[in-house]
Enzyme design. Structure first.
Site, PDB file in Angstrom:
ATOM      1  CG  ASP A  65      -2.313  -0.279   0.972  1.00  0.00           C
ATOM      2  OD1 ASP A  65      -2.719  -0.138  -0.187  1.00  0.00           O
ATOM      3  OD2 ASP A  65      -3.043  -0.645   1.913  1.00  0.00           O
ATOM      4  CD  GLU A 118      -7.409   2.521   2.196  1.00  0.00           C
ATOM      5  OE1 GLU A 118      -7.004   2.096   1.104  1.00  0.00           O
ATOM      6  OE2 GLU A 118      -8.125   1.873   2.961  1.00  0.00           O
ATOM      7  CG  ASP A 172      -7.930   1.698  -2.505  1.00  0.00           C
ATOM      8  OD1 ASP A 172      -6.881   1.325  -1.951  1.00  0.00           O
ATOM      9  OD2 ASP A 172      -9.065   1.288  -2.187  1.00  0.00           O
ATOM     10  CB  ILE A 197      -3.462  -2.666  -2.336  1.00  0.00           C
ATOM     11  CG1 ILE A 197      -1.994  -2.621  -2.781  1.00  0.00           C
ATOM     12  CG2 ILE A 197      -3.992  -4.102  -2.475  1.00  0.00           C
ATOM     13  CD1 ILE A 197      -1.096  -3.604  -2.037  1.00  0.00           C
ATOM     14  CG  ASP A 198     -10.405  -1.276  -3.969  1.00  0.00           C
ATOM     15  OD1 ASP A 198     -10.759  -1.262  -2.769  1.00  0.00           O
ATOM     16  OD2 ASP A 198     -11.207  -1.431  -4.909  1.00  0.00           O
ATOM     17  CB  THR A 200      -6.372  -5.271   1.612  1.00  0.00           C
ATOM     18  OG1 THR A 200      -7.594  -5.091   2.306  1.00  0.00           O
ATOM     19  CG2 THR A 200      -5.789  -3.929   1.313  1.00  0.00           C
ATOM     20  CE  LYS A 237     -17.340  -5.631  -5.477  1.00  0.00           C
ATOM     21  NZ  LYS A 237     -16.109  -6.060  -4.809  1.00  0.00           N
ATOM     22  NE  ARG A 275     -18.697  -1.171  -1.008  1.00  0.00           N
ATOM     23  CZ  ARG A 275     -17.703  -2.050  -1.062  1.00  0.00           C
ATOM     24  NH1 ARG A 275     -17.636  -2.920  -2.045  1.00  0.00           N
ATOM     25  NH2 ARG A 275     -16.780  -2.055  -0.129  1.00  0.00           N
ATOM     26  CG  ASP A 314     -12.877   1.680  -1.309  1.00  0.00           C
ATOM     27  OD1 ASP A 314     -11.802   1.261  -1.790  1.00  0.00           O
ATOM     28  OD2 ASP A 314     -13.134   1.640  -0.092  1.00  0.00           O
TER      29      ASP A 314
END
Ligand SMILES: Nc1ncnc2c1ncn2[C@@H]1O[C@H](COP(=O)(O)O)[C@@H](OP(=O)(O)O)[C@H]1O
Ligand SMILES: [Mg+2]
Length: 743
Positions: free
Chosen positions: A49, A72, A144, A146-147, A149, A266, A280, A293
């Site tokens: 990250d 982040e 982000d 590393i979205d 994780t 996604k 979501r 995100d």
């Protein structure tokens, strides 16, 4: 001002995301796969990250030094002495990544290549460039590194996500997915893609290792049906309410299993058609979605032709800082399905509200049972009990309301507006409504309130809509309900009646009672679609005011069981009987008798000549005369030959003859002067002709004008002798007789 193309930003963002993907992939290979770090260790995610953020922010700092970044991570912990080991790892990784030889499309002045060494301090500063808080105006990047994780650690899907937000709107988004198969059709094939979208320029999939040279694939979300539609959702149960998705899927009739994957991959899958809708919904712990995100995902979906909102259908607000603030979850889907998904969410949410309230109830009975009990008391006589119960125990309010709102009727603008407001305020009320009567003639239009309430009535089965404003009827075209009964009426015949019929394939009973107006000739074109045999496969009951309902245009023999016609001429009746005769069980006619009619046709059964009505059990006819003509009082014309074969099942005949006709019968028949005599002769002849006949009533009143009318009744006794005349009153069965009195 011309629209910015963001060409430079796009090139830089793709290059930065690609470098970060290379870095994170190597972190996975070195640290996760070979397990050189333990779980308790600062974790490979933290290393990846921070290092990825250092790389991307270094590049952004060189290329767009004025742009702040919402990220982040910040470097405060790394600057501590306790963070030394971690810091060294991160600095080493970031430096290595930045120092890798220049790839196609990259420039040395971006801080890249072997000649551009960065100090540890410079890299920590770069990480801290992600400290920006966001806001309503101006431009900033959101990252982000590393979205997903959890997916990263499992070796599954994760993504490096970078977006440019201008005045609260994502304008450019780049998502790198090192583990995503290049083609969903070949899940075991090559992996690694970059997705990019710029507002107004479309969405594209690029090759991760050669994003600038290999051909780009333009992405569009294909249309889906209930059969092909499936949901994309998180793997992590803590991130979205998956049980809720399941219920939404049921409401939508989705049969395919959901596709679960971590991260904004996604959105990429949605954009290229690997799934129909990304849901979501909040888990209820008060988590606020982070802008990093969703920003890149939003522009990707929109540019692929999709729609993205929160779970209530509201736009996502990227102008509130680091989170999406009060937005309620996220829903992204193709244009053709998004609205349906939102409607299904509303329904599932309303059900959930009812269930949640019921949990606090003092009655621990199953909610279905409580509902049944309450429904039993929901009639007008007992309603006050329910209201009383709910004022004592508020927890029972939803069940009580569900019972009270099941059948609602309004007959004034004020009440209609109130009702609509109440339904909008608490969607579980709207969900309870099965039958709605709106009978408002004259007065102000109630179009606006209805416009907000009708889309919520997903359970509505019966609608009676009598309104004078014809522009209200088109609202039914977009309505979510599937009606079984639709009764319409009013002063103006609306043009869209046929479209409404075409949109209601479940319709079993339909009534069209628009006021006939002399000044306006009937436009027969209006009726054309009623004639199409395919549009109303379930139609069994038809009621119409013939002047506005050109029966003679119907050519399809719908299996009509119940037919009621007002203002029917001889021609209409003959036509109806020839079309529907085989299936009719009840036939109700208010017929117009004009001067040209042959005298015999006064006798109701005369209309059955040449017909076959094998199932007819109930026949009611009330007469209207244009002009009073002489009556045919000869015995020979009273009953047509062959009546027994024509209607062998007929049990009841009700005849509402005009008072003057009765008077003629009274004075003039066979030289007798008894009022009952001619009627008795006619009734007895009918009983002789039709063995199944049990009852003949003749009323000297306009049957259509009143619910309670007086008359004479003849009945067949057990020993088959005929009794009567006996005076009696008839109370018209409301359900069967849906006609309203003419005013
Ligand atoms: N309770 C919660 N509800 C919704 N999202 C959450 C959450 N807790 C964490 N997240 C976010 O969910 C993201 C992952 O989403 P997904 O489940 O779609 O893979 C996480 O991103 P990170 O993995 O970058 O921390 C995190 O930001
Ligand atoms: Mg994330």
């Amino acid at each position: 001002m011309s629209t910015p193309t963001y060409a430079a930003e796009k090139q830089v963002a793709i290059a930065a995301v690609r470098r970060a993907c290379v870095l994170t992939a190597s972190v996975f290979n070195k640290l996760v796969k070979q397990e050189t770090m333990t779980k308790e260790d600062a974790s490979p995610v933290t290393v990846g990250d921070y290092a990825a953020q250092a790389v991307v922010n270094t590049i952004l700092g060189r290329t767009f030094p004025k742009d702040p970044v919402v990220g982040e991570e910040d470097a405060a912990d790394l600057r501590q002495e306790s963070g030394k080991t971690l810091r060294e790892r991160i600095v080493q990784l970031a430096s290595e990544t930045l120092a890798a030889p220049l790839a196609e499309g990259e420039k040395e002045e971006w801080g890249l290549g072997p000649n551009q060494a960065q100090t540890s301090e410079q890299l920590l500063d770069a990480i801290d460039r992600g400290n920006y808080e966001g806001g309503r105006t101006g431009r900033f990047w959101t990252l982000d590194p590393i979205d997903g994780t959890k997916g990263f650690l499992r070796g599954e899907q994760y993504a490096v996500c970078l977006a440019l937000v201008v005045d609260s709107r994502p304008e450019l988004g780049v998502i790198g997915c090192p583990n995503l198969p290049v083609s969903a059709a070949d899940p075991a094939g090559p992996r690694g893609c970059i997705f990019v979208a710029v507002r107004g320029q479309g969405a594209y999939q690029l090759a991760l290792d050669s994003p600038f040279s290999a051909p780009a694939t333009r992405l569009t979300i294909p249309p889906s049906t209930s059969e092909t539609l499936n949901f994309l959702e998180s793997v992590e149960k803590a991130h979205a309410k998956l049980s809720f998705n399941e219920r939404v899927g049921q409401v939508l009739g989705i049969t395919r299993a959901p596709t679960r994957m971590d991260s904004q991959a996604k959105y990429c899958a949605l954009a290229r058609g690997d799934g129909g809708a990304y849901l979501r919904m909040p888990t209820g712990v008060g988590y606020k979605e982070k802008i990093w995100d969703h920003a890149a995902g939003l522009i990707l979906v929109e540019e692929a032709g999709g729609v993205i909102t929160d779970g209530r259908g509201e736009p996502l607000d990227f102008g509130l800082g680091r989170t999406l603030g009060e937005n309620f979850g996220v829903v992204a889907a193709g244009k053709d399905v998004h609205e349906r998904v939102i409607a299904a969410i509303k329904q599932a949410k309303a059900e959930e509200d009812v269930a949640a309230q019921a949990n606090g109830s003092i009655f621990k009975l199953p909610p279905e049972l409580v509902r049944m009990i309450f429904e039993h008391f929901a009639d007008e006589q007992h309603q006050f009990w329910l209201v009383w119960i709910s004022t004592i125990c508020k927890a029972l309010m939803p069940e009580v309301e569900a019972a009270l709102y099941r059948t609602v009727a309004v007959s004034s603008c004020k009440n209609a507006t109130r009702l609509c407001r109440a339904l909008v305020k608490r969607p579980y009320r709207a969900l309870a409504v099965r039958s709605l009567v709106v009978y408002i003639t004259g007065g102000a239009s109630i179009k606006q309130p209805l416009k907000s309430a009708l889309p919520l009535l997903t359970s509505l089965k019966r609608l009676e809509l009598t309104v004078d404003d014809p522009s209200i009827f088109p609202l039914l075209l977009d309505a979510p309900f599937r009606l079984r009964t639709l009764l319409t009426g009013g002063y103006y015949y609306p043009d869209c009646v046929e479209d409404i019929l075409a949109s209601q394939p479940s319709l079993q009973r339909f009534s069209l009672m628009f006021t006939p107006r002399r000044e306006e000739p009937l436009d027969l074109e209006h009726a054309r679609t009623i004639l199409r045999p395919d549009i109303l496969p379930n139609l069994r009951s038809l009621t119409g005011w013939v002047a506005r309902f050109p029966l003679t245009l119907i050519k399809h023999p719908y299996p009509i069981v119940h037919l009621a016609l007002v203002g029917a001429t001889r021609r209409d009746i003959t036509h109806a009987i020839s079309l529907f005769g085989n299936t009719l069980v009840t036939l109700i006619l208010i017929r117009l008798i004009d001067e040209q009619s042959p005298p015999e046709c006064y006798w109701p059964t005369y209309m059955f000549r040449h017909a076959h009505l094998p199932k007819l059990e109930y026949f009611m006819v009330a007469d209207r005369y244009d002009e009073h003509a002489d009556l045919p009082l000869e015995r020979e014309t009273m009953v047509i030959p062959g009546l027994r074969e024509i209607c062998p099942a007929l049990k009841t005949i009700v005849w509402g003859a005009d008072g003057t006709v009765i008077d003629d019968l009274q004075w003039d028949f066979d030289g007798m002067t008894s009022r009952g005599w001619a009627m008795t002769v006619y009734a007895r002849m009918l009983f002789d002709a039709i063995p199944a006949l049990e009852r003949v009533s003749i009323y000297d009143d306009e049957v259509a004008a009143s619910r309670e009318v007086m008359g004479e009744v003849f009945t067949r006794a057990e020993d088959r002798t005929v009794k009567g005349p006996e005076s009696a009153s008839i109370s018209l069965d409301e359900d069967m007789w849906t006609l309203r009195p003419e005013t």
